[in-house]
Enzyme design. Structure first.
Site, mmCIF file in Angstrom:
data_model
loop_
_atom_site.group_PDB
_atom_site.id
_atom_site.type_symbol
_atom_site.label_atom_id
_atom_site.label_comp_id
_atom_site.label_asym_id
_atom_site.label_seq_id
_atom_site.Cartn_x
_atom_site.Cartn_y
_atom_site.Cartn_z
ATOM 1 N N THR A 1 0.767 -1.270 -0.101
ATOM 2 C CA THR A 1 -0.030 -0.024 0.007
ATOM 3 C C THR A 1 0.712 1.309 -0.038
ATOM 4 O O THR A 1 0.753 2.045 0.969
ATOM 5 C CB THR A 1 -1.031 -0.005 1.203
ATOM 6 O OG1 THR A 1 -0.099 -0.006 2.336
ATOM 7 C CG2 THR A 1 -1.815 -1.087 1.278
ATOM 8 N N ASN B 1 2.159 5.230 -0.941
ATOM 9 C CA ASN B 1 1.460 6.406 -1.662
ATOM 10 C C ASN B 1 2.457 6.574 -3.030
ATOM 11 O O ASN B 1 3.191 5.765 -3.578
ATOM 12 C CB ASN B 1 1.728 7.446 -0.352
ATOM 13 C CG ASN B 1 3.112 7.761 -0.260
ATOM 14 O OD1 ASN B 1 3.843 7.910 -0.978
ATOM 15 N ND2 ASN B 1 3.190 8.423 0.902
ATOM 16 N N PHE C 1 4.690 8.916 -3.899
ATOM 17 C CA PHE C 1 6.180 8.961 -3.773
ATOM 18 C C PHE C 1 6.742 7.745 -3.490
ATOM 19 O O PHE C 1 7.740 7.286 -4.265
ATOM 20 C CB PHE C 1 6.418 9.933 -2.549
ATOM 21 C CG PHE C 1 7.829 10.262 -2.393
ATOM 22 C CD1 PHE C 1 8.602 10.782 -3.400
ATOM 23 C CD2 PHE C 1 8.531 10.040 -1.176
ATOM 24 C CE1 PHE C 1 9.999 11.122 -3.117
ATOM 25 C CE2 PHE C 1 9.966 10.285 -0.673
ATOM 26 C CZ PHE C 1 10.476 10.584 -1.955
ATOM 27 N N THR D 1 -2.352 4.451 -2.457
ATOM 28 C CA THR D 1 -3.370 4.929 -1.445
ATOM 29 C C THR D 1 -3.641 6.352 -1.796
ATOM 30 O O THR D 1 -4.739 6.698 -1.535
ATOM 31 C CB THR D 1 -2.924 4.805 -0.070
ATOM 32 O OG1 THR D 1 -1.645 5.081 0.076
ATOM 33 C CG2 THR D 1 -3.213 3.171 0.422
ATOM 34 N N THR E 1 -3.851 8.488 8.849
ATOM 35 C CA THR E 1 -4.857 8.283 7.743
ATOM 36 C C THR E 1 -4.179 7.072 6.952
ATOM 37 O O THR E 1 -4.766 6.134 6.406
ATOM 38 C CB THR E 1 -5.401 9.331 6.993
ATOM 39 O OG1 THR E 1 -4.011 10.267 6.720
ATOM 40 C CG2 THR E 1 -6.157 10.140 7.708
ATOM 41 N N ASP F 1 -1.768 4.849 7.926
ATOM 42 C CA ASP F 1 -1.813 3.611 8.609
ATOM 43 C C ASP F 1 -3.350 2.901 8.738
ATOM 44 O O ASP F 1 -3.660 1.704 8.775
ATOM 45 C CB ASP F 1 -1.251 3.918 10.055
ATOM 46 C CG ASP F 1 0.043 4.460 10.285
ATOM 47 O OD1 ASP F 1 0.859 4.014 9.068
ATOM 48 O OD2 ASP F 1 0.666 5.069 10.882
#
Ligand code: ATP
Ligand code: PLP
Ligand code: MG
Ligand code: NA
Ligand code: MG
Length: 297
Positions: free
Chosen positions: A144, A146, A148, A182, A221, A223
């Site tokens: 999961t 992001n 970057f 995410t 958020t 996590d």
């Protein structure tokens, strides 16, 4: 669906506030899971505050806990969940934990949030990137990152949905059959991209969920999102889109409650990072109303 499990969750603990294990344990318990937390750090508060104090667990101390469990035959888990990891030695011990847990349950699902940084800034030592790439991805079941983190792990630049989908493909070929990016920032709004590679030789099933950006900054958020994705994707193993719809819908209801509570108290939500209203949102976690839809590609 009532499918549950036993989760070993290796994440941060904060005395005050909800990040790491504090934002993952309660929602997983609400969804019916047994959760055994190992606190990789114990800090007074999250690191976004002007100061924090506390202790950091090292790799040997992590292994000691695993040995204690093993000595009593307590190492059967259906899921391993990891989040922020601050050093190469701790990450290498986590890899040992994966092997050990799989020697006891070959069907163990490893859900990995490869926390490296956000918005162009690394917040772990750079050496961790290659360890994630070379050693963690091959053993992860669900990843999961992001935007970057997906860039760092693939070496691709992600500036469009298409780039995001290609990054998912690259991540699948490194190991995990489920990948959820995410959040991708596109034109000021957020996009969650999901990808499930079900069969070798077939393209993955991919979808997007568009999320209007709330003008505030939250911690915990990421996590929470990973914990919800674990919880729901285990209940809907063949429908990652549904799992993501449920997860995003819970999270957005929680964020709206958080904003409303702060605003009522006269707080300017743009001025500092907000602590999420996790406990107050328990009904939204147990029984989310789906308001965000997965659009299949
Ligand atoms: P991690 O840091 O764990 O690698 P991440 O950077 O994606 O992951 P967040 O930025 O916290 O973590 O985003 C996780 C989810 O939280 C997103 O999918 C989004 O739904 C939600 N979210 C976070 N901030 C906002 C916001 N300002 N407005 C709307 N949704 C948000
Ligand atoms: N863990 C610790 C100790 C933190 O201080 C923070 C954020 O400050 C996080 C985790 C990150 O939480 P998230 O990426 O879920 O917002
Ligand atoms: Mg983010
Ligand atoms: Na993430
Ligand atoms: Mg994060």
């Amino acid at each position: 669906p009532s499918e549950t499990g036993r989760v070993l969750s290796i994440q941060s603990h904060t005395v005050q506030g909800y990040v790491g294990n504090k934002s993952a344990i309660f929602p997983l318990q609400l969804l019916g899971y047994d959760v055994d937390p190992i606190n990789s750090v114990q800090f007074s508060n999250h690191t976004g505050y002007p100061t924090f104090k506390g202790q950091v667990l090292n790799g040997d101390q992590l292994w000691e806990l695993i040995e204690g469990l093993e000595a009593n035959n307590l190492l059967f888990y259906t899921h391993l969940l990891t989040g922020y990891i601050g050093s190469v030695s701790f990450l290498n011990t986590v890899l040992k934990v994966v092997d050990k847990l799989r020697s006891i349950n070959p069907g163990l699902t490893y859900v990995c949030d490869p926390v490296l940084g956000d918005e162009g800034k690394l917040y772990v030592p750079r050496e961790l990137v290659s360890v994630y790439r070379e050693k963690v991805l091959p053993v992860a079941s669900m990843l999961t990152p992001n935007q970057f983190e997906a860039e760092l792990l693939t070496g691709l630049r992600i500036v469009s949905e298409q780039d995001g989908r290609e990054a998912c493909n690259t991540l699948h070929s490194a190991g995990p059959s489920k990948v959820v990016i995410t959040s991708i920032n596109i034109d000021g709004d957020l996009l969650l991209l999901g990808s499930h590679h079900k069969d070798k030789g077939q393209p993955p099933v991919q979808f997007r969920i568009s999320i209007p950006k709330i003008p505030a900054y939250f911690t915990g958020t990421g996590d929470l999102t990973t914990a919800l994705l674990l919880g729901w994707s285990n209940k809907y193993p063949d429908n990652l889109g549904k799992a993501a719809e449920l997860s995003v819908s819970s999270l957005q209801a929680l964020l709206v409650r958080t904003i409303n509570d702060y605003t009522r108290a006269g707080h300017d939500c743009r001025s500092s990072s907000l602590e999420i209203r996790l406990i107050q949102s328990q009904d939204n976690i147990r029984n989310p109303e789906i308001k965000y839809r997965a659009e299949m590609y």
